[in-house]
Scaffold this motif. Sequence first.
Motif: not given
Length: 387
Positions: A321-322, A327-328, A330-333, A380-384
């Motif tokens: 999960r982490p 990876m999600r 990095l892709k989003e940004n 789960v951090p807010a940025r994730f």
Amino acid sequence: MLHLRKRVLSHLLSAAPAPSTSRLLSLHRLLSAAAPAVSPNPSFAVEEYLVGACGLTRAQALKASAKLSHLKSPANPDAVLAFLAGLGLSGADVAAVVAKDPRFLCAKVERTLSPVVVGLTGLGLSPCDIARLVLLVPDNFRQRCVVSKLEYYLPLFGSFENMIRPLKHGSSILDSDLERVVKPNVSLLAECGIGACDIAKLFVCSPWILCAKPGRVLEMVACAEGIGVPCGSGMFRQALQAVSYLSEDKLAAKVDYLKKTFRWSDTEVRTAVSKWPVVLRCSKDTLQRKSEFLISKVGLEPARIAHWPVILGLNLEGRLRPRYHVMRFLKENGLLKRDPSDCTIVKLTEKEFLEKFICPHKDAAPYLAEDYATACRGEVPARFIFA
């Protein structure tokens, strides 16, 4: 008397690891000289002795005394306590031995216990090893056949440490008949193509296979082959270990659950089990959570998981999960030049993952390392969190 016996045994146990017959005879003579003639003592109270001399609690002593009602004198128990002290056992250790096996106090030091120590020392066991053995299996230790059994088991397991591990969960390997049960099972597994090293690993993790009736082991072998893992294959040991936990009905139920949970066909479940038999030992809850994550969240195809089932053994909260979140992110940004394969992402060591996907982005995403560490703790951090 206790002090003399302790000194005698300490001296002999600290000697060279290959004891001679003369040294054993000396032990017998010295202990005989130190021990007074046994005579009934009408005032001897077993329960009080267990509390006062052995350190048992009142409840333990009451339970243990039922097995020692025939004792009429403290002479033999005193000799046994001196023997245990000579092995270096503490008062708490002695209490543990007696509570576990009250009849240990009835063992004959000259006739049984001392010869066992000499025999085990001759096999290369240290005084510390011998003391650990007494603590784990006192009832077996007071039988002279324990020496011949360890003479067989030590090379089979490869080391004393390997052999001692299954004894922490019970003494079945020492209770089993070597000639009629153990040796036939070892021969059978060797005929199935399992090498000596893998046999040792199998017995360390699943010692009951060693002690099962040979007919039952034959059933396990047939079952392992039935799930698609032939004798001689690299996965056969793991398959045998996996099916040893399951009856035929439970195995069939587990296969059905895998098919339903991961949407696998008969061919796919057979592929998954043959590639990673350990999946049969995973709990239903674990399998359900990983199915929901890998199929529903990550989007892996069921067929992909069937051909790569080892992913089901990876820690969901601490790794899968982490890393998915990272990876999600990095892709989003737009921080990934190319998409790595799912296999690459989860197979990397922690150090490799940090160096490849965290450290290179410390300027563009300075909080990424902290967020990843937070995710590894199950948060789960807010940025994730993505829309």
